[in-house]
Scaffold this motif. Structure first.
Motif, mmCIF file in Angstrom:
data_model
loop_
_atom_site.group_PDB
_atom_site.id
_atom_site.type_symbol
_atom_site.label_atom_id
_atom_site.label_comp_id
_atom_site.label_asym_id
_atom_site.label_seq_id
_atom_site.Cartn_x
_atom_site.Cartn_y
_atom_site.Cartn_z
ATOM 1 N N GLY A 19 1.261 -1.872 2.879
ATOM 2 C CA GLY A 19 1.696 -0.702 2.126
ATOM 3 C C GLY A 19 3.138 -0.345 2.440
ATOM 4 O O GLY A 19 3.910 0.020 1.555
ATOM 5 N N SER A 20 3.502 -0.481 3.715
ATOM 6 C CA SER A 20 4.895 -0.271 4.111
ATOM 7 C C SER A 20 5.784 -1.351 3.511
ATOM 8 O O SER A 20 6.860 -1.060 2.979
ATOM 9 N N TYR A 23 6.401 -0.822 -0.232
ATOM 10 C CA TYR A 23 7.377 0.248 -0.450
ATOM 11 C C TYR A 23 8.798 -0.235 -0.157
ATOM 12 O O TYR A 23 9.723 -0.027 -0.955
ATOM 13 N N SER A 44 1.206 1.541 -2.876
ATOM 14 C CA SER A 44 1.230 1.479 -1.420
ATOM 15 C C SER A 44 0.112 2.344 -0.859
ATOM 16 O O SER A 44 0.080 3.553 -1.087
ATOM 17 N N GLY A 47 0.930 3.421 3.958
ATOM 18 C CA GLY A 47 2.081 2.743 4.559
ATOM 19 C C GLY A 47 2.713 3.619 5.624
ATOM 20 O O GLY A 47 3.350 4.626 5.318
#
Length: 135
Positions: A19-20, A23, A44, A47
């Motif tokens: 998710g990080s 992004y 995401s 994240g």
């Protein structure tokens, strides 16, 4: 993009560390498919790097959905509030917080994290987002 079942658009979906990464990648690439290298939507999930990188949100022009658990011990609610504030003026950004859910609440393979009450509605929200943005 070239798969027969695709219409030429591409999105990024990431969970947890992914998710990080989703992004951060969205902030680094162009939007759209006219060159074939951009991204058309980003989703995401939890994240953990996002709260510390809200300044990158202005670089993301494609539709972006950020999902967090409001009871996530790894990403405290006050950190999620930073993301909500950063997204408030951005029409391309949606933030959803499943207030009772913790971290990785969609992971049905990990009973210690999975939240069977919150997960179905959030998954439906994610599919709706992708359907609206990639169809």
């Amino acid at each position: 993009r070239a798969l027969p079942e695709a219409d030429g658009r591409a999105g990024i979906v990431g969970f947890c560390l992914g998710g990080s990464v989703a992004y951060l990648l969205a902030a680094a690439v162009e939007t759209g498919t006219d060159t074939g290298t951009g991204v058309d939507a980003v989703l995401s999930f939890y994240g953990s790097a996002v709260p510390d990188a809200t300044g990158l949100m202005e670089r993301i022009a494609c539709p972006l959905l950020l999902v967090f658990g409001g009871s996530d011990p790894y990403i405290p609610r006050d950190r999620v509030a930073l993301v909500e504030r950063a997204a408030a003026e951005r029409p391309n950004v949606e933030v959803h917080v499943a207030e009772r859910a913790g971290h990785a609440f969609l992971n049905h393979e990990a009973p210690q994290f999975h939240d069977p009450q919150e997960a179905p509605a959030v998954w439906a929200l994610a599919l709706d987002f992708l359907g609206r943005r990639l169809r």
